[in-house]
Design an enzyme around this catalytic site. Structure first.
Site: not given
Ligand code: AGP
Length: 609
Positions: A2, A27, A74, A98-99, A482, A486, A489, A505, A604
């Protein structure tokens, strides 16, 4: 997480507090509130939802006074409702916090036994009740706060006002940040620098157990025993815009570095490592219903899908239940087998990903029991699931998901242990050891973060490569996926994650002296196999970057570059191994000059199918 803010001076407090809350809204934004010492004593306004709701309320019913406190929430304990919104007032006392107060339930029971009546579901209210109790028994304001804080366990940053001492503001912290801003004839308290940077650059970063008393005569800092404490004054050179990143160049880097704290906030109030107890009060299946489960299905997208893949390893191994994992965008089109004996787990940072939400609705239509692992309180996926396990990562601003991912993995670990206990597959002593290992994890993450500069140097060495390959086996295969995601993207370099055993393969045709190959090669049941993969790549002049233990000389003597990681249990190792891959991707992207926090073409939260 928060945001809290406090003001005492000669100006109207309301606009100062509102401006501060706006800069802290990242936050958390489930509810907001403000309390000011008006002519007729304490005056409070609270609202559910984003800060603009409170702002509208204040336009029609403004607060007047020059001493006040503010909060943007939050939600951790208690739904995002007005009753649960801060400030919490008890008589002449009002508190913002906050905590997480871990022992609030036992204290609440004790105070209710003494005749105190509670109005909220929050842990915070216990602080206001305790201060009110001691103040009503004749203790002074500072002493009342001190006595109250001696009772609570957990983390807190608080600011308190008292109608009986209207020109005094008191703040204190333990494991949650609280900053004192020193102005001319006015002083400030806030969770973070951005909230008060437009008023002063002179900051005091309070430390655990500091209690600061603010009056018109100035400020005084003491410890919990009443001893006077001196703290250095720091002059902040950041611009306000930079300050929201707390001095980090990008939100993504800040969020990578927040991971030790985010893990603690996610697991700490849910476990007791001494006796192995796990409290997943948000998980609503009874022991009998757990025993009646026949399978687990997990659905997610992107990074959250990679978390689900790790979850498959954890849950199958711990709970001896078949686990299938699917992409949100695929699941509902295959007429999936799901029934009332299926536990359907959706994983989502935003809680709004359309493909995952659609999968959840498909599973519900077939009678599945549903659990969400989510980072956004009150989001669609959270609201539409029967049970929700919130990751307490705090708002994640960078588009590339980092701290949400590792807190998802911790949540899956806790669910696995809880189910294994319910199903009798893991004895209490084993669970106690598993929790001890979990409590050691944040420190191990910090060890890697302390070597960030080394990883940046490695990034400089490979930043011009046009392709990358990431290899992992078993529980580390999803981490290879993953790490590749990273990198691609945020740096726009093509990168592919692959199960190491599949190299022969086909993909081995890609290996040459231009191709960096990141290999996850820590000691594990498949380590020998990983060594064979390293040999295959090196024999074809591939440039191997190995993530391995600092003393793993078998690996080190074979490869071009090693990123050292400390040791942990196999089940927790994915959380550790992803960290250097996050940092490697960040530094390569930063060195290439891409827009790290808002990469091209991405958003996002993908709320469209
Ligand atoms: C993660 O780095 C990406 N920005 C993207 O793959 C994200 O994980 C995906 O869109 C799922 O989002 P969510 O966790 O909010 O459902």
């Amino acid at each position: 997480m928060c945001g809290i803010v406090g003001y005492l001076g000669g100006k109207e407090a309301m606009p100062i507090l509102l401006d501060g809350l706006k800069r802290l809204e990242y936050r958390g934004y489930d509810s907001a509130g403000m309390a000011v010492m008006g002519n007729n004593g304490l005056d409070i306004r609270r609202s559910v939802g984003k800060l603009k709701e409170l702002e509208q309320q204040l336009q029609t019913a403004p607060l007047h006074g020059t001493v006040g406190i503010g909060h943007t929430r939050w939600a951790t304990h208690g739904r995002p409702t007005e009753v649960n919104a801060h400030p919490h007032q008890v008589g002449h006392i009002a508190v913002v916090h906050n905590g997480i107060i871990e022992n609030y339930l036992e204290l609440k029971k004790q105070l209710m036994g003494e005749g105190h009546t509670f109005t909220s579901e929050t842990d915070t209210e216990i602080i206001a009740q305790l201060i009110y109790k001691y103040s009503s028994q004749g203790a002074g304001f500072l002493e009342s706060v001190r006595q109250a804080l001696r009772q609570v366990r957990g983390s807190y940053a608080i600011v308190v006002i008292n109608a009986k001492e209207p020109r005094t503001l008191i703040g204190s912290r333990k494991e949650s940040p609280l900053i004192l801003g020193l102005g001319d004839g006015e002083n400030f308290l806030a969770s973070d620098v951005p909230a008060i940077l437009s008023h002063t650059r002179r900051m005091v970063f309070l430390e655990d157990n500091d209690i600061v008393t603010m009056t018109d005569a100035g400020v005084e800092i003491q410890d919990l025993n009443g001893n006077s404490v001196t703290r250095p004054v720091t002059t902040i050179t950041w611009s306000p815009a930079m300050a929201e990143k707390a001095g980090y160049k990008h939100f993504m880097l800040k969020e990578i570095f927040e991971q030790p704290r985010a893990l603690i906030d996610t697991f700490r109030h849910r476990v007791n490592p001494d006796n192995g107890k796990i409290f997943l009060e948000e998980f609503h299946l009874t022991a009998a219903e757990v025993k009646n489960l026949k399978k687990i299905t997990m659905v997610a997208c992107g990074t959250s899908f990679h978390a689900a893949l790790v979850g498959k390893f954890l849950l199958e191994s711990m709970c001896r239940l078949p686990v299938d994992v699917d992409l949100g965008s695929e699941f509902r089109y295959r007429d999936p087998f799901v029934d009332p004996q299926t536990l359907f787990i959706s994983i989502s940072q935003s809680g709004e990903t359309a493909d995952t939400l659609a999968g959840l609705r498909e599973a519900k239509s077939k009678g599945a029991r549903t659990l969400a692992i989510c980072n956004a309180v009150g989001s669609s996926i959270a609201r539409e699931s029967e049970s929700v396990l919130y990751t307490h990562a705090g708002p994640e601003i960078g588009v590339a998901s980092t701290k949400a991912f590792t807190t998802q993995l911790v949540s899956l670990y806790l669910i696995g242990l809880h189910l294994a206990k319910e199903l009798g597959y893991r004895p209490p002593e084993q669970i106690r050891q598993d929790l001890q290992a979990l409590f050691r994890l944040p420190t191990l993450l910090q060890e890697i973060l302390d070597h960030d500069a080394t990883i940046r140097e490695i990034g400089q060495k490979y930043m011009k490569a046009e392709n990358f390959l990431y290899l992992g086996r078993s529980i580390h295969y999803p981490i290879a996926l993953e790490g590749a995601l990273k990198l691609k993207e945020i740096s726009y370099i093509h990168a592919e994650g692959y199960p190491a055993g599949e190299m022969k393969h086909g993909p081995i045709a890609l290996i040459d002296e231009h191709l960096p190959v990141v290999v996850l090669a820590t000691r594990s049941p498949v380590f020998e196999k990983m060594m064979s993969n390293i040999e295959e790549v090196v024999a074809r002049r591939g440039r191997v970057i190995a993530v391995s233990e600092a003393d793993n000389y078998t690996v080190m003597e074979k490869v071009e570059t090693t990123i050292a990681v400390p040791e942990t249990t196999l089940e927790l190792s994915p959380i550790l191994l992803v960290l250097p891959l996050q940092l490697l991707a960040y530094h390569i992207a930063d060195l290439r000059g891409t827009d790290v926090d808002q990469p091209r073409n991405l958003a996002k939260s993908v709320t469209v199918e």
